[in-house]
Design a protein around this motif. Structure first.
Motif, PDB file in Angstrom:
ATOM      1  N   THR A 593       0.830  -1.211   0.000  1.00  0.00           N
ATOM      2  CA  THR A 593       0.000   0.000   0.000  1.00  0.00           C
ATOM      3  C   THR A 593       0.859   1.254   0.000  1.00  0.00           C
ATOM      4  O   THR A 593       2.030   1.233   0.389  1.00  0.00           O
ATOM      5  N   ARG A 594       0.272   2.328  -0.396  1.00  0.00           N
ATOM      6  CA  ARG A 594       0.954   3.616  -0.495  1.00  0.00           C
ATOM      7  C   ARG A 594       1.442   4.088   0.874  1.00  0.00           C
ATOM      8  O   ARG A 594       2.584   4.549   1.015  1.00  0.00           O
ATOM      9  N   SER A 595       0.595   3.993   1.883  1.00  0.00           N
ATOM     10  CA  SER A 595       0.977   4.482   3.210  1.00  0.00           C
ATOM     11  C   SER A 595       2.152   3.708   3.771  1.00  0.00           C
ATOM     12  O   SER A 595       3.046   4.295   4.409  1.00  0.00           O
ATOM     13  N   HIS A 596       2.185   2.399   3.541  1.00  0.00           N
ATOM     14  CA  HIS A 596       3.309   1.600   4.032  1.00  0.00           C
ATOM     15  C   HIS A 596       4.599   1.950   3.302  1.00  0.00           C
ATOM     16  O   HIS A 596       5.680   1.969   3.908  1.00  0.00           O
ATOM     17  N   LEU A 597       4.506   2.226   2.016  1.00  0.00           N
ATOM     18  CA  LEU A 597       5.699   2.636   1.273  1.00  0.00           C
ATOM     19  C   LEU A 597       6.253   3.952   1.806  1.00  0.00           C
ATOM     20  O   LEU A 597       7.475   4.120   1.939  1.00  0.00           O
ATOM     21  N   ILE A 598       5.376   4.887   2.127  1.00  0.00           N
ATOM     22  CA  ILE A 598       5.844   6.182   2.646  1.00  0.00           C
ATOM     23  C   ILE A 598       6.514   6.014   4.000  1.00  0.00           C
ATOM     24  O   ILE A 598       7.561   6.622   4.277  1.00  0.00           O
ATOM     25  N   VAL A 599       5.927   5.177   4.862  1.00  0.00           N
ATOM     26  CA  VAL A 599       6.555   4.916   6.165  1.00  0.00           C
ATOM     27  C   VAL A 599       7.919   4.270   5.973  1.00  0.00           C
ATOM     28  O   VAL A 599       8.895   4.605   6.668  1.00  0.00           O
ATOM     29  N   LEU A 600       8.033   3.363   5.017  1.00  0.00           N
ATOM     30  CA  LEU A 600       9.315   2.698   4.752  1.00  0.00           C
ATOM     31  C   LEU A 600      10.346   3.689   4.240  1.00  0.00           C
ATOM     32  O   LEU A 600      11.521   3.650   4.648  1.00  0.00           O
ATOM     33  N   LEU A 601       9.953   4.608   3.376  1.00  0.00           N
ATOM     34  CA  LEU A 601      10.889   5.613   2.880  1.00  0.00           C
ATOM     35  C   LEU A 601      11.310   6.570   3.988  1.00  0.00           C
ATOM     36  O   LEU A 601      12.467   7.020   4.030  1.00  0.00           O
ATOM     37  N   GLN A 602      10.383   6.903   4.875  1.00  0.00           N
ATOM     38  CA  GLN A 602      10.733   7.782   5.991  1.00  0.00           C
ATOM     39  C   GLN A 602      11.737   7.123   6.933  1.00  0.00           C
ATOM     40  O   GLN A 602      12.573   7.809   7.532  1.00  0.00           O
ATOM     41  N   GLY A 603      11.678   5.792   7.047  1.00  0.00           N
ATOM     42  CA  GLY A 603      12.640   5.090   7.899  1.00  0.00           C
ATOM     43  C   GLY A 603      14.034   5.021   7.319  1.00  0.00           C
ATOM     44  O   GLY A 603      15.015   4.846   8.056  1.00  0.00           O
ATOM     45  N   LYS A 604      14.130   5.122   5.986  1.00  0.00           N
ATOM     46  CA  LYS A 604      15.420   5.172   5.273  1.00  0.00           C
ATOM     47  C   LYS A 604      16.310   3.965   5.583  1.00  0.00           C
ATOM     48  O   LYS A 604      17.509   4.105   5.848  1.00  0.00           O
ATOM     49  N   HIS A 605      15.706   2.789   5.511  1.00  0.00           N
ATOM     50  CA  HIS A 605      16.499   1.564   5.657  1.00  0.00           C
ATOM     51  C   HIS A 605      16.889   1.078   4.268  1.00  0.00           C
ATOM     52  O   HIS A 605      16.375   0.082   3.759  1.00  0.00           O
ATOM     53  N   PHE A 606      17.840   1.808   3.674  1.00  0.00           N
ATOM     54  CA  PHE A 606      18.245   1.546   2.303  1.00  0.00           C
ATOM     55  C   PHE A 606      19.577   0.801   2.288  1.00  0.00           C
ATOM     56  O   PHE A 606      20.351   0.834   3.264  1.00  0.00           O
ATOM     57  N   THR A 607      19.798   0.156   1.155  1.00  0.00           N
ATOM     58  CA  THR A 607      21.086  -0.503   0.933  1.00  0.00           C
ATOM     59  C   THR A 607      21.611  -0.114  -0.434  1.00  0.00           C
ATOM     60  O   THR A 607      20.831   0.176  -1.352  1.00  0.00           O
ATOM     61  N   LYS A 608      22.940  -0.111  -0.560  1.00  0.00           N
ATOM     62  CA  LYS A 608      23.537   0.234  -1.848  1.00  0.00           C
ATOM     63  C   LYS A 608      23.497  -0.929  -2.825  1.00  0.00           C
ATOM     64  O   LYS A 608      23.652  -0.733  -4.026  1.00  0.00           O
ATOM     65  N   GLN A 609      23.315  -2.152  -2.291  1.00  0.00           N
ATOM     66  CA  GLN A 609      23.256  -3.338  -3.135  1.00  0.00           C
ATOM     67  C   GLN A 609      21.833  -3.889  -3.140  1.00  0.00           C
ATOM     68  O   GLN A 609      21.058  -3.683  -2.213  1.00  0.00           O
ATOM     69  N   LYS A 610      21.500  -4.614  -4.182  1.00  0.00           N
ATOM     70  CA  LYS A 610      20.163  -5.201  -4.323  1.00  0.00           C
ATOM     71  C   LYS A 610      20.116  -6.520  -3.565  1.00  0.00           C
ATOM     72  O   LYS A 610      20.288  -7.605  -4.137  1.00  0.00           O
ATOM     73  N   VAL A 611      19.875  -6.415  -2.254  1.00  0.00           N
ATOM     74  CA  VAL A 611      19.881  -7.597  -1.384  1.00  0.00           C
ATOM     75  C   VAL A 611      18.635  -7.572  -0.503  1.00  0.00           C
ATOM     76  O   VAL A 611      17.991  -6.533  -0.308  1.00  0.00           O
ATOM     77  N   LEU A 612      18.307  -8.758   0.073  1.00  0.00           N
ATOM     78  CA  LEU A 612      17.181  -8.878   0.996  1.00  0.00           C
ATOM     79  C   LEU A 612      17.612  -8.454   2.395  1.00  0.00           C
ATOM     80  O   LEU A 612      18.627  -8.935   2.905  1.00  0.00           O
ATOM     81  N   THR A 613      16.860  -7.573   3.011  1.00  0.00           N
ATOM     82  CA  THR A 613      17.165  -7.107   4.376  1.00  0.00           C
ATOM     83  C   THR A 613      15.906  -7.110   5.242  1.00  0.00           C
ATOM     84  O   THR A 613      15.728  -6.252   6.095  1.00  0.00           O
ATOM     85  N   GLY A 614      15.037  -8.065   5.000  1.00  0.00           N
ATOM     86  CA  GLY A 614      13.742  -8.062   5.662  1.00  0.00           C
ATOM     87  C   GLY A 614      13.801  -8.100   7.171  1.00  0.00           C
ATOM     88  O   GLY A 614      13.114  -7.342   7.862  1.00  0.00           O
ATOM     89  N   SER A 615      14.628  -8.948   7.738  1.00  0.00           N
ATOM     90  CA  SER A 615      14.673  -9.104   9.197  1.00  0.00           C
ATOM     91  C   SER A 615      15.130  -7.827   9.886  1.00  0.00           C
ATOM     92  O   SER A 615      14.606  -7.459  10.943  1.00  0.00           O
TER      93      SER A 615
END
Length: 722
Positions: A593-615
Motif C-alpha cells: 500500500t501507499r501508506s506503508h511505502l511512505i513509512v518505509l521511505l521515511q525510515g530510510k532503511h536503504f542498501t547500496k546493493q540489491k539484497v534482501l534485508t527483511g529481518s
C-alpha cells in the motif's frame, strides 16, 4: 354632572369592550387575517426555545409586525450561528450525515466526515438549527454524531486535540473501526427516536453494507450477501440497549422539569392516541391509496431535493460567506411562513374535560391561542409555533381530542413539503426524518378527515399511516421504519397496515427514482457499490475494465523508482513482482500500500546493493508505525525527503507486502468479481492471467473500476439498468 359624565364615559368603554368580545365570540370561524385589520395586539405564544430556556414574546405586548421582527431576528441569529460553524469550522457537518456514514461503511474513506471537528459542529450546529425554527430534524445528525464518537474511539482518540487512550489501540484496524461506527450509527437512531430495536434494524438495512466476515464463506452461501456477522449483531443490540437504559435514567431524573423540554412523552415519544385500532375491509383500500400517494409524493420529493441540492452546490462553491447568505435567506422565508400562515386559520373552542392547559401560554404546548378569543385555540399555530415533537403529537392524536380543519392540514402539508425541500442542503446540520414525518402525517390526517364518514379508523391512525407512506416513498426503507414507528407510537395493532403501506409506497416510488440517501451519495460523487451487480456486467470479464498503465515494483526496488511513482500517481496499491535472482521466474509476490511505502521511505532503511534485508527492517519498526491513521491524515509523500545519492539505493519491500492478496482470473465474470469485491470489503483485487508464460499480473481492480460511469465510458453501447 361631572360624576355623571364620568359614569357615562366608563359605560361607553365597557360597552366597547363587551362589543369587542361579542364580535370575537361570534367570528372565530373566520380567518384571523380578516379579523386583524384593527389595532389588535399580539397575545400569542411565539417562543424561541434554546436548550431548556424558553423566551416568550407575548409579554412584550408588541403589535404583530413588531413581534414578527423579534421572532425573525431570534431565528436569524441562531441560523447564522449554525451556518458560521458549518461554513468555517467543519463543512462536512452540513446535511444529515447519513449518506456519508453509509458510504464509509461501504468502504469509502472520505476526508473529515468523521473528524472531531465535525463532531463538535454536528452537535452544536444541530442545536442551533433546530432552535432556529428550520424544518429540519435532529435524527440524521444524531446518527452522524454517534458514528463520529465511535470513530474517535476506533482510532484511539485524537492526537491533534491531545485526546488519546492507549487501550484503544487494539481497535486501530479497518474491520473493528467499521464495527464500532456501525454500533455508533445504531446508537444515534436509538437515542433520537428512543427506539433501540429500530436502531439495530436501521444499521442493518440502511447504514452497514460491509459487515461480512472473510472467514464465513459457508454462512454467506447459506444466508446470502446481506448476512451479518452474529458478533456484530449482538454488539449493536447491546449498544442500543445501553442507550435505552441511559435514556430511561435521564428521563426519570428530568421528570420534574429540571431539564426543560427533554424527556417529554417518556420513553415512548408519541404514545398519544388511545383510540381502538379497528378497521374494516374498506379501510384497506384507503391504506392502499395512502401508499400510492406516499410513493408518488416521495419520488417527487427526492427529485426536487436533488435539483435543489445541485443548485445550492453552485452557490456554496463560491465561498463560506455565500453559504451564510443562503442560510439567512431560507431562515427569513421560514419565519415568514411560520408566522404568516396561521393568520389564515380559524379559531376552535378548547376541548372540554381535559387536564392540559388550553390555550397554552408561555411555553411549548399543544393549544396555541394566536389572536383567538379566550378558551379558543388556533389549530395551524398549534402546529407551527411548537416543537417538532409536539407538532407530531398533535397530528397523531385522536380525533376526539384534537380537531384540524381540512385546509389547515393542506396548508401545513404544503408548507412542510416545500420548506423541507429548500432547507435540506443549506450549510447547517439537518435531518430529513422529522420534515418527512410532519408532511406525511399531515396528508395522512387530511385523508382521514375526508374519509371520516366512511371509515372506522381514527384520523390519528391515518396520520401514522401517512407518515409511514411518505417515509417509505423517500427513504425506501421498510423493516427499520416499521419498527421505529411502532416503538414511537406503541400502536402494535397497526403493524399489518404499517407494513402494507410501506411496501406499497416503496414499490411505487422505486418505479421513478432511488431513495433520497442513495441520490445524495451519487450527487456527492462517492463511489458507492450497490448490493447487486448491474445486468450488463454479466457480458464483461475482469480484464475488460482494468485501467492502465499498471505500475509494479520489484521485491527489492530502487528508492528513486518508488519515490517518483508515488509523486506521479495517486494509486493506493502497487503489485510487487519477484524476479530473478529472488525467484526462478517472474511471479506475483503480493500488494503493497501507499501508506506503508511512505513509512518505509521515511525510515530510510536503504542498501547500496540489491539484497534482501527483511529481518533488519522488521526489527526497526513498531506495529503502531503502520497502524491506520485518522481520516484523511495518513502520511504524505510530500513529507518525505530523499537525498540525490539515495535515489539509486535499494529497499526491500517484502516485509511490508501483503503476500496473500485476493486474486481473480482474468476471464472471471465482472458481475461475480463485483460481488466478491463488495462482500469481502476489498480495496484492491488483483487480476492474474489465465495462461502461463505471460506477466504474472494483468492489472488491479479498484472501486473505481466497478462504477457504472467508468464501465459505460469504455463501452457506451451497453445499457444501464434502471
Amino acid at each position: 354632572m361631572e360624576e355623571e359624565g364620568k359614569v357615562e364615559k366608563d359605560d361607553i368603554v365597557i360597552e366597547g369592550v363587551m362589543d369587542f368580545e361579542r364580535k370575537d365570540s361570534f367570528s372565530h370561524h373566520e380567518p384571523l387575517l380578516l379579523l386583524s385589520r384593527g389595532s389588535r395586539t399580539n397575545t400569542t405564544s411565539q417562543i424561541a426555545i434554546v436548550g431548556a430556556n424558553v423566551s416568550p414574546i407575548e409579554s412584550l405586548d408588541y403589535e404583530y409586525y413588531q413581534a414578527f421582527i423579534v421572532y425573525a431576528a431570534c431565528n436569524l441569529t441562531l441560523a447564522v450561528a449554525a451556518a458560521t460553524l458549518c461554513a468555517f469550522v467543519a463543512p462536512a457537518a452540513a446535511g444529515s450525515g447519513i449518506p456519508e456514514v453509509k458510504a464509509y461503511l461501504n468502504g469509502v474513506d472520505a476526508h473529515s466526515i468523521l473528524a472531531p471537528s465535525t463532531l463538535f459542529v454536528k452537535i452544536f450546529g444541530s442545536i442551533f438549527g433546530v432552535a432556529a425554527g428550520f424544518v429540519v430534524g435532529k435524527e440524521g445528525p444524531m446518527v452522524h454524531t454517534g458514528a463520529c464518537i465511535a470513530n474517535l474511539l476506533g482510532q484511539g482518540g485524537s492526537r491533534k486535540y491531545h485526546l488519546t487512550w492507549r487501550w484503544l489501540r487494539f481497535f486501530k484496524n479497518d474491520r473493528d473501526r467499521r464495527d464500532l461506527i456501525t454500533c455508533g450509527a445504531a446508537a444515534g437512531v436509538a437515542a433520537a427516536f428512543r427506539a433501540p430495536v429500530g436502531g439495530v434494524l436501521f444499521a442493518l438495512e440502511e447504514a452497514a453494507s460491509w459487515t461480512q466476515s472473510e472467514q464465513s464463506k459457508r454462512q454467506k452461501k447459506k444466508f446470502g450477501p446481506g448476512w451479518w456477522r452474529s458478533a456484530l449483531l449482538w454488539r449493536t443490540f447491546f449498544t442500543t440497549a445501553v442507550v435505552a437504559m441511559v435514556l430511561r435514567s435521564l428521563i426519570e431524573f428530568c421528570r420534574g422539569g429540571q431539564c426543560g423540554l427533554f424527556g417529554e412523552g417518556g420513553l415512548i415519544m408519541f404514545d398519544v392516541n388511545s383510540a381502538n385500532a379497528t378497521y374494516s375491509s374498506a379501510d384497506i383500500l384507503a391504506v392502499v391509496f395512502l401508499g400510492v400517494i406516499g410513493g408518488l409524493l416521495g419520488s417527487l420529493y427526492n427529485y426536487l431535493v436533488d435539483k435543489v441540492l445541485r443548485t445550492y452546490s453552485i452557490i456554496n462553491e463560491r465561498g463560506p460567506y455565500f453559504k451564510i447568505i443562503l442560510v439567512m435567506a431560507v431562515s427569513l422565508l421560514t419565519s415568514c411562513f411560520s408566522y404568516g400562515l396561521p393568520w389564515l386559520s380559524q379559531c376552535f373552542p378548547c376541548p372540554s374535560h381535559m387536564e392540559e392547559q388550553c390555550p397554552t401560554a408561555g411555553r411549548s404546548g399543544n393549544y396555541k391561542n394566536f389572536q383567538c378569543p379566550e378558551n379558543h385555540y388556533n389549530d395551524l399555530a398549534s402546529l407551527f409555533f411548537n416543537t417538532n415533537d409536539d407538532a407530531i403529537r398533535n397530528l397523531l392524536s385522536s380525533s376526539s381530542s384534537k380537531h384540524f380543519h381540512l385546509y389547515t392540514l393542506f396548508i401545513f402539508f404544503s408548507s412542510m413539503y416545500f420548506l423541507g425541500i429548500i432547507t435540506y442542503g443549506i450549510a447547517i446540520p439537518s435531518g430529513l426524518f422529522i420534515p418527512v414525518i410532519l408532511a406525511g402525517a399531515s396528508y395522512g390526517r387530511l385523508v382521514g378527515n375526508a374519509l371520516r364518514p366512511f371509515s372506522a379508523l381514527d384520523t390519528g391512525f391515518f396520520a401514522l399511516l401517512g407518515a409511514a407512506s411518505f417515509l417509505g416513498g423517500t427513504m425506501r426503507m421498510t423493516v427499520s421504519i416499521c419498527v421505529i414507528l411502532l416503538e414511537l407510537t406503541n400502536d402494535l395493532l397497526m403493524l399489518p397496515l404499517v407494513m402494507l403501506v410501506l411496501l406499497i409506497s416503496k414499490t411505487v416510488a422505486d418505479c421513478f427514482n432511488k431513495g433520497v440517501y442513495d441520490q445524495i451519495v451519487k450527487m456527492k460523487g462517492l463511489p458507492f457499490l450497490e448490493a447487486h451487480a448491474e445486468p450488463y456486467m454479466r457480458n464483461l470479464v475482469a480484464r475488460d475494465v482494468v485501467s492502465g498503465p499498471l505500475i509494479t515494483f520489484s521485491g527489492v526496488e530502487k528508492v528513486g523508482n518508488i519515490y517518483h511513482a508515488l509523486k506521479a500517481t495517486r494509486h493506493n496499491g502497487f503489485p510487487v513482482i519477484d524476479e530473478p535472482p529472488f525467484a526462478d521466474a517472474p511471479e506475483l509476490c503480493g500488494v503493497v500500500t501507499r501508506s506503508h511505502l511512505i513509512v518505509l521511505l521515511q525510515g530510510k532503511h536503504f542498501t547500496k546493493q540489491k539484497v534482501l534485508t527483511g529481518s533488519n527492517i522488521i526489527r526497526s519498526f513498531k506495529s503502531r508505525d503502520f497502524a491506520k491513521a485518522g481520516l484523511g491524515k495518513g502520511p504524505k509523500i510530500e513529507d518525505v525527503e530523499i537525498k540525490d545519492e539515495e535515489m539509486d539505493w535499494y529497499v526491500d519491500l517484502h516485509p511490508i507486502t501483503n503476500t496473500s492478496p485476493y486474486t481473480v482470473v482474468e476471464s472471471m465474470s465482472l458481475a461475480k468479481a463485483a460481488l466478491l469485491f463488495r462482500e469481502l470489503g476489498l480495496r484492491h483485487l488483483c487480476v492474474v492471467p489465465k495462461t502461463p508464460g505471460r506477466p504474472p499480473i494483468v492489472g488491479i481492480l479498484t472501486r473505481h473500476d466497478f462504477m457504472p460511469e467508468h464501465i459505460l465510458g469504455i463501452y457506451p453501447h451497453l445499457k444501464r439498468h434502471k
